[in-house]
Design a protein around this motif. Structure first.
Motif, short mmCIF file in Angstrom:
data_model
loop_
_atom_site.label_atom_id
_atom_site.label_comp_id
_atom_site.label_asym_id
_atom_site.label_seq_id
_atom_site.Cartn_x
_atom_site.Cartn_y
_atom_site.Cartn_z
N UNK A 222 -59.21 -2.81 100.16
CA UNK A 222 -58.93 -4.28 99.88
C UNK A 222 -57.45 -4.60 100.28
N UNK A 223 -56.65 -3.77 100.37
CA UNK A 223 -55.25 -3.88 100.63
C UNK A 223 -54.49 -2.86 101.29
N UNK A 224 -55.36 -1.59 101.76
CA UNK A 224 -54.86 -0.72 102.59
C UNK A 224 -55.58 -0.47 103.62
N UNK A 225 -54.76 -0.37 104.75
CA UNK A 225 -55.49 -0.34 106.01
C UNK A 225 -55.03 1.17 106.73
N UNK A 226 -55.85 1.99 107.15
CA UNK A 226 -55.63 3.22 107.81
C UNK A 226 -54.78 3.00 109.15
N UNK B 221 -47.72 9.27 106.24
CA UNK B 221 -48.14 8.22 106.42
C UNK B 221 -49.76 8.06 106.37
N UNK B 222 -50.47 7.46 105.40
CA UNK B 222 -51.84 7.29 105.54
C UNK B 222 -52.35 5.95 105.96
N UNK B 223 -51.48 5.00 106.04
CA UNK B 223 -51.80 3.59 106.33
C UNK B 223 -50.67 2.71 105.95
N UNK B 224 -51.02 1.35 106.01
CA UNK B 224 -50.01 0.36 105.63
C UNK B 224 -50.75 -0.80 104.70
N UNK B 225 -49.98 -1.53 104.03
CA UNK B 225 -50.77 -2.42 103.28
C UNK B 225 -50.79 -3.92 103.89
N UNK B 226 -51.95 -4.49 103.69
CA UNK B 226 -52.09 -5.91 104.39
C UNK B 226 -51.71 -6.89 103.59
#
Length: 108
Positions: A87-91, A70-75
């Motif tokens: 712009x759409x991926x948060x760590x 897992x490197x992050x999640x989409x916002x």
């Protein structure tokens, strides 16, 4: 009878079978049609070399995996073939230190 894997554009690299993103091995211009696992999609914006592209549709808050981690999640909801970036991926990485009003870093 063995099933063949569905075709993905060779300019997109799958780093691990568990990943839900692909990595651009070349600069891909917006408007370019690419194939991801047998489905043709049109890129809505230019994807720079080394940037991530959604392998599948992703719902808001879905985790993004690269190299099987897992490197992050989409916002926000993301379509297959969409650019995954700040712009759409948060760590999801947590900082391992804090900076306290001009003092040295404090490790937690």
């Amino acid at each position: 009878m063995t099933s063949r894997p569905l075709h993905t554009d060779p300019r997109l690299i799958l780093l691990s079978p568990a990943d839900n993103c692909l990595v651009a091995a070349a600069r891909l211009l917006g408007g370019t049609q690419i194939e991801i696992e047998g489905e043709r999609v049109t890129l809505t914006k230019t994807i720079e070399l080394g940037h991530k592209v959604a392998r599948h549709e992703l719902a808001k808050d879905d985790k993004v995996l690269r190299y099987g981690a897992v490197i992050g999640h989409v916002t926000e909801a993301v379509a297959r073939g969409a650019h995954l970036h700040t712009h759409n991926l948060e760590s999801d990485y947590l900082p391992t230190y804090t900076h306290d009003a001009g003092h040295e870093f404090v490790h937690h």
